[in-house]
Design an enzyme around this catalytic site. Structure first.
Site, PDB file in Angstrom:
ATOM      1  N   CYS A   8      31.581  56.517  -2.556  1.00  5.69           N
ATOM      2  CA  CYS A   8      32.626  55.465  -2.568  1.00  5.69           C
ATOM      3  C   CYS A   8      32.585  54.881  -3.959  1.00  5.69           C
ATOM      4  O   CYS A   8      31.566  54.974  -4.817  1.00  5.69           O
ATOM      5  CB  CYS A   8      32.647  54.428  -1.466  1.00  5.69           C
ATOM      6  SG  CYS A   8      32.441  55.075   0.026  1.00  5.69           S
ATOM      7  N   THR A  10      23.262  62.405  -7.745  1.00 10.32           N
ATOM      8  CA  THR A  10      23.566  63.361  -6.773  1.00 10.32           C
ATOM      9  C   THR A  10      22.396  63.054  -5.716  1.00 10.32           C
ATOM     10  O   THR A  10      21.313  63.429  -6.063  1.00 10.32           O
ATOM     11  CB  THR A  10      23.553  64.607  -7.133  1.00 10.32           C
ATOM     12  OG1 THR A  10      24.478  64.864  -8.077  1.00 10.32           O
ATOM     13  CG2 THR A  10      23.930  65.689  -5.996  1.00 10.32           C
ATOM     14  N   THR A  12      28.272  73.175  -8.829  1.00  9.74           N
ATOM     15  CA  THR A  12      28.145  73.513 -10.302  1.00  9.74           C
ATOM     16  C   THR A  12      27.161  73.320 -11.217  1.00  9.74           C
ATOM     17  O   THR A  12      26.988  74.244 -11.875  1.00  9.74           O
ATOM     18  CB  THR A  12      29.474  72.588 -10.899  1.00  9.74           C
ATOM     19  OG1 THR A  12      30.893  72.742 -10.594  1.00  9.74           O
ATOM     20  CG2 THR A  12      29.518  72.636 -12.424  1.00  9.74           C
ATOM     21  N   SER A  13      26.390  72.300 -11.103  1.00 12.72           N
ATOM     22  CA  SER A  13      24.891  71.989 -11.760  1.00 12.72           C
ATOM     23  C   SER A  13      24.157  73.388 -11.405  1.00 12.72           C
ATOM     24  O   SER A  13      23.510  73.834 -12.186  1.00 12.72           O
ATOM     25  CB  SER A  13      24.591  70.824 -11.424  1.00 12.72           C
ATOM     26  OG  SER A  13      25.275  69.665 -11.842  1.00 12.72           O
ATOM     27  N   SER A  55      22.108  67.617 -12.785  1.00 13.32           N
ATOM     28  CA  SER A  55      23.180  66.689 -12.465  1.00 13.32           C
ATOM     29  C   SER A  55      24.125  66.231 -13.214  1.00 13.32           C
ATOM     30  O   SER A  55      23.518  65.359 -14.335  1.00 13.32           O
ATOM     31  CB  SER A  55      22.314  65.708 -11.353  1.00 13.32           C
ATOM     32  OG  SER A  55      23.509  64.850 -10.856  1.00 13.32           O
ATOM     33  N   GLN A  56      25.210  66.342 -12.986  1.00 10.01           N
ATOM     34  CA  GLN A  56      26.257  65.743 -14.117  1.00 10.01           C
ATOM     35  C   GLN A  56      26.166  64.287 -13.882  1.00 10.01           C
ATOM     36  O   GLN A  56      25.870  63.737 -14.947  1.00 10.01           O
ATOM     37  CB  GLN A  56      27.629  66.003 -13.629  1.00 10.01           C
ATOM     38  CG  GLN A  56      28.782  65.768 -14.614  1.00 10.01           C
ATOM     39  CD  GLN A  56      29.411  64.327 -14.412  1.00 10.01           C
ATOM     40  OE1 GLN A  56      29.390  63.426 -15.167  1.00 10.01           O
ATOM     41  NE2 GLN A  56      29.596  63.975 -13.102  1.00 10.01           N
ATOM     42  N   SER A  57      25.997  63.738 -12.770  1.00 11.33           N
ATOM     43  CA  SER A  57      26.360  62.167 -12.674  1.00 11.33           C
ATOM     44  C   SER A  57      24.613  61.598 -12.763  1.00 11.33           C
ATOM     45  O   SER A  57      24.811  60.364 -13.042  1.00 11.33           O
ATOM     46  CB  SER A  57      26.696  61.578 -11.226  1.00 11.33           C
ATOM     47  OG  SER A  57      25.949  62.258 -10.056  1.00 11.33           O
ATOM     48  N   LYS A  64      35.787  76.806  -8.482  1.00 10.76           N
ATOM     49  CA  LYS A  64      36.860  76.056  -9.005  1.00 10.76           C
ATOM     50  C   LYS A  64      38.272  76.177  -8.331  1.00 10.76           C
ATOM     51  O   LYS A  64      38.845  75.294  -7.883  1.00 10.76           O
ATOM     52  CB  LYS A  64      37.056  76.382 -10.468  1.00 10.76           C
ATOM     53  CG  LYS A  64      36.003  75.713 -11.396  1.00 10.76           C
ATOM     54  CD  LYS A  64      36.189  74.308 -11.790  1.00 10.76           C
ATOM     55  CE  LYS A  64      34.928  73.409 -11.095  1.00 10.76           C
ATOM     56  NZ  LYS A  64      33.597  73.613 -10.883  1.00 10.76           N
ATOM     57  N   ASN A  99      28.608  51.431  -0.984  1.00  8.37           N
ATOM     58  CA  ASN A  99      28.338  52.942  -1.254  1.00  8.37           C
ATOM     59  C   ASN A  99      27.097  53.549  -1.001  1.00  8.37           C
ATOM     60  O   ASN A  99      26.303  52.963  -1.539  1.00  8.37           O
ATOM     61  CB  ASN A  99      28.755  53.042  -2.986  1.00  8.37           C
ATOM     62  CG  ASN A  99      28.538  54.494  -3.130  1.00  8.37           C
ATOM     63  OD1 ASN A  99      28.681  55.384  -2.444  1.00  8.37           O
ATOM     64  ND2 ASN A  99      27.886  54.821  -4.413  1.00  8.37           N
TER      65      ASN A  99
END
Length: 691
Positions: free
Chosen positions: A2, A434, A384-385, A429-431, A566, A133
């Site tokens: 969130c 994760t 994706t990662s 991990s993009q963020s 995608k 969150n």
């Protein structure tokens, strides 16, 4: 996952309308984190005007105004203004001090509905309000206990136990000592002692007007600080390093990430796990809660405060705007030439006439010898990662000679798969937040492995908890479907392979060819982007289809998986990425003249095998779309028997970066043509911070 956001103005007059718009805009910046419901809370009157000696008495007569709505942020905005218009609430009322909180939700416990939206309340009167969150894993036990003490629950969320527990703690403390016997921070810390799981929380209470408390464990949270000049309402020229604790006019912000703060200030504090940040009387106090040590403490206590320095955000507001593009995903696809250039800047050493070309990854240089001596290298990621790591596995094995294995983070945890002290575990991990990847990181550390992080977020949990790592520097990515982060991850991990492989003479020519290919890669991606209109025409032919198969092998098995992901993420079309060598072991049964099939057949070591796959699919009247190297359409589609997409040829290990772009464009155009929301696909959110 969130998005949580809070805004507190101190000694600077703000209209209620302005406060509402700050909260709404904060939610808009965080909406990619969840968008199935949302809510805000503001004060019904000016609590700051109440005399100090009467603040406790009067605060109880000013009920916080809570607005919650199912759907996206704009539905909340509309409902709030409609409700305000139906009452006598004055939007022009000035507040010298005011604390507001806001939340945008991605449902985990309970369906999207106002009753399950945040802020969640302690009950009638909204004595304590919380936005959250994360996930409270022991909420059922807490709920049973609170029900036995007379509390009733209105939602199906795990969050509702938190404000009710805060009220229970507050009431119990005041049974003995009276109304002022317990501080806000003592209440919150006592609540934290009982919580298990991952969370970022912001508390607001009628009993503590104009105060906010934030705390976190596992989920991301930052504090933004904007000190104002009283005459001009602008930030002063000096840049204080430490948190303000004075009566100067200021604005303070809590946010799940920097996107919602950067338009107000660049001075931030990344809140650490176990920290309790208390805003009161213009000052910011940070307390340290040790979950292991303080959990079983038997009385209300106040941990020692700690000093933290502010840092400065390295981002601009323009990075989080759409610019001339209609959607964030479209913008981020077209930003890839520049994001790749930024990813590689300063890391590729091309040398001179007598000096070999090399790679410099500062975050890894002290650990390269250990990595080279590893028993194996384990890539761990999700979605994706994971696909990006899979694309790089062959070149890492080739250059390093170290066995490389792949693990989906959640599956590794479910199996409790073996991780050894001699392993190097690479977490992608993009963020950097994760949840499954983060839990796998803790598991690997417990087992003694060297842990390497590959993230796009400076200061994220993964970058803080790994022994070393590399930031991909792809820039802010807001579209839920990752595009530029994927290609930058591949570029970084290709450089990782070069760094680990060393500079042995036997692979020098190969290494130098890859480095030259990396340098030219942004230009090749720019060339592929010129296919945009061609891909749009293809999307028009496919928009009514229900399924799509994507075949790849070798380096491009990952491309098949990512391209299919995608399409299913945003176009809501069933799509499946399949390793071409498995075609005859089941998937061939699906082939007929109606099912569209993408075959990735750019020129590499697997090219002849892919030609054979195309022939077999063609023999069964397959409806083929073949991605091939420029000038080779006649080799893969003899007699124009299928539709060809020609892309530039690059080094085989870098080809996945080029090949994914047409599939990203296809997914984008399919989504627009099918009438779906590109940036906010159904049931998904950007950063998966829950298991």
């Amino acid at each position: 996952m969130c998005g949580i956001f809070a805004y507190l103005n101190y000694n600077v007059h703000r209209e209620r309308r302005y406060i509402l718009e700050v909260l709404f805009n904060g939610l808009r910046r965080l909406e990619y984190r969840g968008y199935d419901s949302s809510g805000i809370c503001i004060d019904s009157s000016d609590l700051a005007s109440v005399p100090v000696d009467q603040s406790i008495i009067h605060s109880k007569s000013f009920r916080p105004l809570v607005f919650r709505q199912e759907g996206n942020i704009e539905k909340l905005v509309k409902s709030v203004y409609e409700e305000v218009a139906a009452t006598d609430l004055n939007l022009e009322e000035l507040f010298p001090i005011h604390a507001g909180i806001a939340h945008t939700r991605w449902a985990t416990h309970g369906e999207p509905a106002p009753r399950n939206s945040h802020p969640q309340s302690s009950g009638p009167g909204n004595e304590f309000l919380v936005i959250h969150n994360g996930i409270v894993t022991n909420y059922e036990v807490l709920k049973e206990t609170l029900v036995r003490h007379g509390f009733t629950f209105e939602s199906e969320t795990d969050t509702e136990v938190i404000p009710k527990l805060a009220k229970f703690v507050f009431d119990k403390a005041n049974e003995v000592g009276g109304d002022e016997s317990v501080t806000f921070s003592q209440v919150v810390i006592e609540v934290m002692r009982h919580l298990e799981g991952a969370y970022a929380l912001i508390f607001k209470s009628r009993h503590y007007p104009n105060e906010l408390i934030a705390c976190k464990r596992g989920s991301p949270l930052i504090l933004g600080v904007r000190e104002l000049n009283e005459q001009s309402n602008s930030e002063p020229l000096y840049d204080p390093k430490f948190l303000p604790n004075n009566d100067d006019p200021k604005e303070l912000f809590f946010s799940s990430d920097a996107n919602a703060v950067v338009e107000h200030t660049k001075k931030v504090l990344v809140i650490e796990d176990g920290e309790v940040v208390h805003i009161k009387d213009g000052g910011v106090t940070i307390l340290r809660f040790d979950h292991g040590k303080d959990k079983h403490s038997g009385s209300l206590t106040r941990p020692a405060s700690v000093q933290r320095a502010l840092s400065v955000l390295d981002m601009e507001v323009e990075q989080i705007n759409k610019g001339n593009y209609e959607h964030y995903m479209q913008k981020e696809i077209h930003e890839q030439p520049e994001s790749l250039r930024t990813t590689m800047r300063g890391r590729l050493i091309r040398g001179g006439s007598c000096k070999a070309k090399s790679v410099l990854l500062g975050g890894l240089k002290d650990h390269l010898k250990t990595i080279r001596r590893s028993r194996r290298i384990v890539f761990i990621g999700c979605g994706t990662s994971y696909n990006a790591a899979l694309a790089v596995r062959p070149i890492l094995e080739e250059l390093s000679g170290v066995p490389v294995t792949m693990e989906v983070a959640s599956d590794l945890l479910d199996r409790q798969g073996p991780i050894y002290r001699e392993d190097t575990a690479v977490f992608v991990s993009q963020s950097g937040e994760t949840a499954d990847t983060l839990h796998a990181l803790h598991y690997a550390r417990e087992n003694g492995a060297l842990c390497v992080g590959i993230t796009n977020t400076v200061g994220s949990a993964i970058s803080r908890n790994t022994h070393c790592g590399v930031h991909i520097n792809a820039g802010c990515e807001i579209g839920v479907a990752s595009t530029k982060a994927y290609t930058s991850q591949i570029a970084v991990m290709a450089m990782l392979a070069l760094a680990i492989g060393g500079d042995t003479i036997s692979n020098q020519a190969r290494r130098e060819a890859i480095i030259d290919g990396l340098v030219d890669l942004p230009n090749k991606v720019r060339e592929v982007l010129k296919l945009d209109e061609e891909i749009k025409d293809l999307a028009k032919l496919l928009m009514a289809e229900q399924s799509l198969l994507v075949f790849g092998r070798g380096y491009n098995y990952a491309t098949a998986l990512e391209g299919a992901l995608k399409v299913k993420e945003v176009a809501l079309m069933h799509s499946e990425g399949i390793i071409a060598g498995e075609m005859k072991h089941g998937p061939l049964a699906l082939v007929d003249e109606n099912l569209p099939i993408v075959v990735i057949a750019t020129h590499d070591a697997c090219f002849s095998k892919q030609q054979s796959v195309i022939q077999q699919l063609h023999a069964r009247k397959g409806r083929l779309i073949v991605m091939c190297s420029k000038g080779e359409a006649s080799l893969v589609c003899p007699g124009g028997s299928c539709r060809a997409i020609e892309v530039p040829q690059v080094e085989d290990c870098l080809q996945p970066v080029v090949n994914i772009v047409p599939l990203q464009l296809l997914a984008y155009h399919l989504t627009v043509l099918r009438g779906y929301n590109v940036d906010q696909p159904r049931n998904l959110a950007k950063s998966v911070t829950t298991q």
